[in-house]
Scaffold this motif. Structure first.
Motif, PDB file in Angstrom:
ATOM      1  N   VAL A   1      58.223  51.304  35.970  1.00 50.98           N
ATOM      2  CA  VAL A   1      57.664  50.232  36.782  1.00 50.98           C
ATOM      3  C   VAL A   1      56.204  50.556  37.098  1.00 50.98           C
ATOM      4  N   PRO A   2      55.255  49.687  36.683  1.00 50.12           N
ATOM      5  CA  PRO A   2      53.850  49.980  36.961  1.00 50.12           C
ATOM      6  C   PRO A   2      53.510  49.767  38.431  1.00 50.12           C
ATOM      7  N   ASP A   3      52.439  50.399  38.863  1.00 53.14           N
ATOM      8  CA  ASP A   3      51.915  50.163  40.209  1.00 53.14           C
ATOM      9  C   ASP A   3      51.491  48.706  40.313  1.00 53.14           C
TER      10      ASP A   3
ATOM     11  N   VAL B   1      59.654  43.704  42.961  1.00 53.16           N
ATOM     12  CA  VAL B   1      60.831  42.999  42.454  1.00 53.16           C
ATOM     13  C   VAL B   1      61.751  42.638  43.614  1.00 53.16           C
TER      14      VAL B   1
ATOM     15  N   LEU C   1      53.784  46.031  50.184  1.00 48.98           N
ATOM     16  CA  LEU C   1      53.166  46.888  49.169  1.00 48.98           C
ATOM     17  C   LEU C   1      52.059  46.154  48.417  1.00 48.98           C
TER      18      LEU C   1
ATOM     19  N   GLY D   1      59.743  46.789  33.904  1.00 46.58           N
ATOM     20  CA  GLY D   1      59.780  48.187  33.484  1.00 46.58           C
ATOM     21  C   GLY D   1      61.077  48.864  33.906  1.00 46.58           C
ATOM     22  N   LEU D   2      62.071  48.058  34.312  1.00 47.53           N
ATOM     23  CA  LEU D   2      63.366  48.621  34.698  1.00 47.53           C
ATOM     24  C   LEU D   2      64.222  48.895  33.470  1.00 47.53           C
TER      25      LEU D   2
ATOM     26  N   ARG E   1      59.858  43.725  52.420  1.00 46.94           N
ATOM     27  CA  ARG E   1      59.719  45.104  51.935  1.00 46.94           C
ATOM     28  C   ARG E   1      58.861  45.145  50.671  1.00 46.94           C
TER      29      ARG E   1
ATOM     30  N   ASP F   1      64.064  42.449  33.809  1.00 47.65           N
ATOM     31  CA  ASP F   1      64.170  43.916  33.775  1.00 47.65           C
ATOM     32  C   ASP F   1      63.114  44.550  32.868  1.00 47.65           C
TER      33      ASP F   1
ATOM     34  N   GLN G   1      63.982  52.589  41.633  1.00 49.51           N
ATOM     35  CA  GLN G   1      63.137  52.590  40.426  1.00 49.51           C
ATOM     36  C   GLN G   1      61.846  51.810  40.680  1.00 49.51           C
TER      37      GLN G   1
ATOM     38  N   GLU H   1      57.017  55.822  51.502  1.00 54.67           N
ATOM     39  CA  GLU H   1      57.300  56.517  50.248  1.00 54.67           C
ATOM     40  C   GLU H   1      56.007  56.925  49.535  1.00 54.67           C
TER      41      GLU H   1
ATOM     42  N   HIS I   1      60.409  51.416  43.475  1.00 53.12           N
ATOM     43  CA  HIS I   1      59.551  52.249  44.330  1.00 53.12           C
ATOM     44  C   HIS I   1      59.100  53.522  43.614  1.00 53.12           C
ATOM     45  N   ARG I   2      59.430  53.604  42.344  1.00 47.10           N
ATOM     46  CA  ARG I   2      58.985  54.707  41.477  1.00 47.10           C
ATOM     47  C   ARG I   2      59.339  56.077  42.061  1.00 47.10           C
TER      48      ARG I   2
ATOM     49  N   ARG J   1      66.704  60.068  49.623  1.00 45.87           N
ATOM     50  CA  ARG J   1      66.299  58.937  50.472  1.00 45.87           C
ATOM     51  C   ARG J   1      67.193  57.710  50.311  1.00 45.87           C
TER      52      ARG J   1
ATOM     53  N   GLY K   1      58.796  51.462  51.528  1.00 44.88           N
ATOM     54  CA  GLY K   1      57.925  51.696  50.374  1.00 44.88           C
ATOM     55  C   GLY K   1      56.579  52.290  50.775  1.00 44.88           C
TER      56      GLY K   1
END
Lengths: 279, 249
Positions: A90-92, A96, A167, A70-71, A163, A66, B153, A119, B155-156, B165, A116
């Motif tokens: 959470v960084p780019d 997870v 990304l 960054g959670l 999923r 976690d 989270q 999004e 998926h920011r 969503r 994602g």
């Protein structure tokens, strides 16, 4: 088209993720004392490394994931990912996969995997291309229009992995992703994970309670102590990059697993309160 | 049709035939109730005459207004309350006692505020329906698994996007339960209110026929309402089943 992200090729000495003196303390409440869940932990992951974490139940393995993702925030210390600090966001480039089923029950398999990408506003043509690649890669090609409820637990976990994959994360964190699956499915999913790791070139951190899984999959296995979790030892496996579940038959596999088990046995007994047996 | 379906149909047909016979043999006096066959023929006549076109339109559009407003306000309020636990705790006792309040008691007040138009009827329907939507929205949002919120989270996603969503889509089956109740309560509220002080609408026409001892008209309008409500509910049920089929585990 492939799933490879913009990750640098594994270079000796380079650091992708770095943890320094990281600990996590859950603050106490009214009738509850504060809980020191994790740390202090120092750890460096090289780019493209496959790192597995094993430890007694409740040692803070999930907490470690976690904070790395960054959670959750760290209570002390610092985490950097690609040189930038991670703390509570959470960084780019980080993906997870959770132990619990995180598929979206109201979406088809295709829409789950596309979630994602949509999004972040990816053009629909690109979404289609990437999703269909990931679906085929994860063996979901025949279930594109199915809903998660119509799939088995293993298939739903594949949906979640797909999923994450589309990304193109450069760091993939997996929290006991196969914990709810049966033994055969777990071994096969392990093979898929290795294939995926090689294909993407991503750095992988896998949390597991299965020692054989850790030994079979990882370049290094971090053995954690009972709570507050710290690393007792980082065991190098020395497997070649091209490997699969057949290495369980390798003579070194048994040695490595028993080395990890020896470390872990004492800790697990201690965690369960059998201090006298352990000593 | 399934065995159960056939038996169900047999029970309904049997009950209607029994009522018909009871009245035709004079055991139940015609003054109390007319035979179902005559209700049906009277209804056909009433609908063919077009005499109550305006009343039917008014009632159905007021019901639709009550449903729409209670859904919009209910889902929005439920989402906000679920997101603000402190506020929710303040309103908690209200949720439990809300349906103990006889809404019709406010009718005079509503007439003072809104006058004699359609608003008092819509308001009663809304007041009855909205709490069912709020409660079911909150219930659905409470059940969103933590792991899905963690996925949001990762998926920011912002709080607002997560609600739109992830949380609300997850809660849809629960909100649908609220929707079904809102439909039922809106019919009850609007038609009930028309009985009291309205000058048009199906409820008003039933009361008018009752006061004039016009049994065929009264029963044909009651039958009309029954047919409408049952068919609306059955189509909602079918819709819900189709919606749930893909979600069931």
């Amino acid at each position: 088209m492939s799933l490879a992200g913009a990750s640098p090729a594994p270079a000796s000495g380079a650091v992708h993720v770095s943890l320094r003196g990281v600990s996590r303390i859950y603050p106490g409440r009214a009738a509850q004392p504060a809980l020191h869940a994790l740390g202090p932990i120092d750890l460096d992951l090289a780019p493209g490394e496959f790192f597995a974490v094993v430890g007694p139940s409740g040692c803070g393995k999930s907490t470690l994931l976690d904070v790395m993702a960054g959670l959750a925030t760290v209570s002390a210390g610092s985490i950097t990912f690609e040189g930038r600090s991670v703390n509570g966001a959470v960084p780019d480039g980080v993906g997870v996969v959770f132990q619990e089923d995180a598929s979206f029950p109201w979406l088809t398999v295709t829409d789950n995997v596309a979630f994602g990408l949509r999004e972040i506003g990816t053009p629909e043509a690109t979404v289609k291309e990437k999703v269909s690649y990931a679906l085929n890669f994860m063996g979901l090609g025949d279930f594109t229009q199915a809903y998660p409820a119509q799939l088995s637990g293993g298939m739903r976990q594949r949906v979640c992995i797909a999923r994450t994959l589309v990304l193109e994360p450069r760091l993939i964190l997996l929290d006991e992703p196969f914990g709810a699956l049966d033994q055969q499915t777990r071994l096969l999913m392990g093979d898929e994970l290795l294939r995926l790791w090689r294909e993407t070139g991503a750095t992988v951190l896998l949390i597991t309670h299965a020692l054989d899984e850790a030994t079979m999959l990882a370049d290094r296995v971090g053995v954690m102590s009972a709570r507050p979790g710290r690393f007792l030892e980082l065991v190098k496996t020395g497997w070649p990059r091209e490997r699969d579940s057949t290495i369980v038959a390798d003579s070194r596999f048994g040695q490595l697993t028993s080395r990890i088990w020896t470390l872990l046995r004492a800790e697990s007994l201690r965690a369960m309160g059998h201090s006298r047996i352990a000593r | 049709m399934t065995r159960v379906g056939l038996l169900r149909l047999a029970v309904i047909v049997g009950a209607v035939v029994a009522l018909e016979l009871l009245i035709r043999t004079g055991i139940v006096p015609r003054f109390t109730i007319i035979p179902p066959s005559e209700m049906a023929t009277a209804l056909v006549g009433v609908l063919a005459s077009g005499k109550f076109k305006i009343d039917i339109t008014v009632t159905l559009s007021n019901v639709a207004m009550a449903i729409a407003s209670s859904m919009i306000v209910g889902v929005a309020a439920g989402t906000l309350l679920q997101g603000a636990p402190a506020v929710r705790r303040i309103f908690d006792p209200l949720f439990a006692t809300y349906y103990a309040i006889p809404m019709y008691a406010f009718y005079p007040l509503l007439i003072v505020i809104f006058g004699l138009g359609d608003m008092p009827q819509i308001c009663i329907g809304f007041l009855l329906a909205v709490m069912a939507v709020i409660i079911n929205t909150i219930n659905g949002l409470d059940r969103v698994p933590r792991v899905l919120l963690k996925a949001a989270q990762v998926h920011r996603m912002s709080v607002w996007r997560t609600a739109r969503r992830i949380r609300l889509p997850y809660a849809t089956p629960y909100i649908f339960t609220g929707f079904k109740l809102a439909v039922a309560y809106s019919f009850i509220g609007v038609i009930g209110a028309e009985f009291i002080t309205s000058s048009r609408g199906i409820g008003y026409e039933i009361a008018y026929a009752y006061n004039n001892f016009d049994n065929p008209l009264m029963y044909s309008l009651i039958l009309f309402i029954l047919v409408i409500v049952i068919s609306v509910n059955m189509s909602l049920h079918t819709w819900e089943k189709r919606l749930m089929a893909r979600r069931r585990r």
